[in-house]
Design an enzyme around this catalytic site. Structure first.
Site, PDB file in Angstrom:
ATOM      1  N   PRO A   2       0.795  -1.221   0.000  1.00 43.15           N
ATOM      2  CA  PRO A   2       0.000   0.000   0.000  1.00 43.15           C
ATOM      3  C   PRO A   2       0.832   1.278   0.000  1.00 43.15           C
ATOM      4  CG  PRO A   2      -0.259  -1.212   2.071  1.00 43.15           C
ATOM      5  CD  PRO A   2       0.610  -2.025   1.195  1.00 43.15           C
ATOM      6  N   GLU A   3       0.713   2.052  -1.049  1.00 35.93           N
ATOM      7  CA  GLU A   3       1.266   3.398  -1.121  1.00 35.93           C
ATOM      8  C   GLU A   3       0.070   4.339  -1.318  1.00 35.93           C
ATOM      9  OE1 GLU A   3       4.575   3.647  -3.893  1.00 35.93           O
ATOM     10  OE2 GLU A   3       4.979   1.524  -3.674  1.00 35.93           O
ATOM     11  N   HIS A  92      -5.423 -12.846  11.395  1.00 36.74           N
ATOM     12  CA  HIS A  92      -4.652 -11.684  11.858  1.00 36.74           C
ATOM     13  C   HIS A  92      -5.494 -10.413  11.904  1.00 36.74           C
ATOM     14  CE1 HIS A  92      -1.242 -14.320  11.227  1.00 36.74           C
ATOM     15  NE2 HIS A  92      -1.611 -14.479   9.971  1.00 36.74           N
ATOM     16  N   ARG A 112       1.564  -9.174   8.929  1.00 36.94           N
ATOM     17  CA  ARG A 112       2.944  -8.828   9.240  1.00 36.94           C
ATOM     18  C   ARG A 112       3.064  -7.961  10.491  1.00 36.94           C
ATOM     19  NH1 ARG A 112       6.791  -8.500   5.089  1.00 36.94           N
ATOM     20  NH2 ARG A 112       8.812  -8.742   6.044  1.00 36.94           N
TER      21      ARG A 112
END
Length: 277
Positions: A2-3, A92, A112
DNA sequence: GGCCGTGTTGTTAA
DNA sequence: TTTAACAACACGGC
């Protein structure tokens, strides 16, 4: 990963469904995030109403009716989504907020755990996410400002574009795409890349980011839109991930280098992006 | 089965 | 001023 375009895609989808809604219940708030203590702000979210949702660079800001802000950064694998309360949670999942509409939940998952969630007041928001830590948003910055910020540094243009204090929102994928679009070699000194003006580079920044937004972002591995579907811009990438493949413009083999910016994969066309030395 | 690469932010050392 | 190294972590691919 994601940017800015991926974050913008998510904001556009989620904002109209969340702003004006109340957090009826904090269904789940884990303490497993690497840098956030999500569990500690259960009380600060329960019963609050969302009044705004904004983006600056890769950061999302969900304003609450008590003037506090829920700050969200997706890191590398973070996902923000809306789901039916009865839908099973993705693995998660670190935050689930039941909203006052249908049985919708706002959810954050992140395998992550590099993503970040904060609940902060107006003062903290200004200091932690103000101009000291974040440069102007890459879609809002003016050519003259960008040129000014790049003129007084000897770093490479790629390193400067990746520095969120210089300009906010550009990450590794779009840095490479922008430099290809602007026909600038990634190791070019930043000051030289904006000579005689920053306008061509800024045009490339805007064009590439806007094109990616139009295609709902780039899915390499983990990113999905708020609806859980992949973006489409990966099909249009000019250089990123295209090691040894022919340049779409000149057919020269795209090069992968890891030395241009410390350890980061850098893809570029040695012919179209002729080095300025 | 263990190592490597993946990329973001922030800190620390040089 | 700037760069490099490293930490936080899971997982797919070899």
């Amino acid at each position: 990963m994601p940017e800015l375009p991926e974050v913008e895609t998510i904001v556009r989808r989620i904002r109209p469904r969340v702003v004006g809604r109340e957090v009826v219940r904090v269904v789940h708030a884990s303490n497993k995030m690497a840098r956030s203590t999500v569990g500690s702000f259960r009380r600060g979210l329960a019963g609050r109403r969302f009044v705004a949702m904004d983006r600056h660079g890769k950061w999302m800001f969900l304003g609450l009716d008590d003037a506090n802000t829920l700050v969200v950064h997706l890191g590398m694998t973070g996902r923000l989504s809306l789901a039916d309360a009865d839908d099973p949670s993705a693995p998660h999942t670190h935050l689930r907020l039941l909203l006052s509409i249908g049985r919708q939940e706002l959810r954050f998952s992140d395998s992550r755990r590099f993503g970040e969630l904060y609940l902060c007041n107006a003062t903290e928001r200004k200091t932690r996410f103000g101009p000291t830590h974040l440069g102007p948003d890459a879609l809002a910055i003016r050519p003259r400002d960008l040129a000014h910020r790049l003129t007084h540094t000897r770093r490479s243009i790629k390193a400067a574009l990746l520095d969120q204090r210089v300009v906010a929102g550009v990450g590794n994928i779009y840095a490479d795409e922008i430099l290809f679009a602007a026909a600038i070699a990634p190791m070019t000194p930043a000051w030289r890349a904006v000579q005689p003006s920053g306008a061509p580079l800024l045009k490339a920044v805007r064009d590439v980011l806007n094109a990616a937004i139009r295609h709902n972002g780039t899915t390499i591995r983990d990113y999905v839109t708020a609806d859980g579907v992949p973006g489409q811009f990966q099909q249009r990438l000019a250089v990123y991930g295209r090691d040894k493949q022919p340049c779409r413009r000149c057919a020269t083999a795209i090069e992968l280098s890891r030395t241009i910016v410390s350890g980061r994969a850098t893809y570029w066309c040695p012919r179209c992006q002729a080095s300025l030395g």
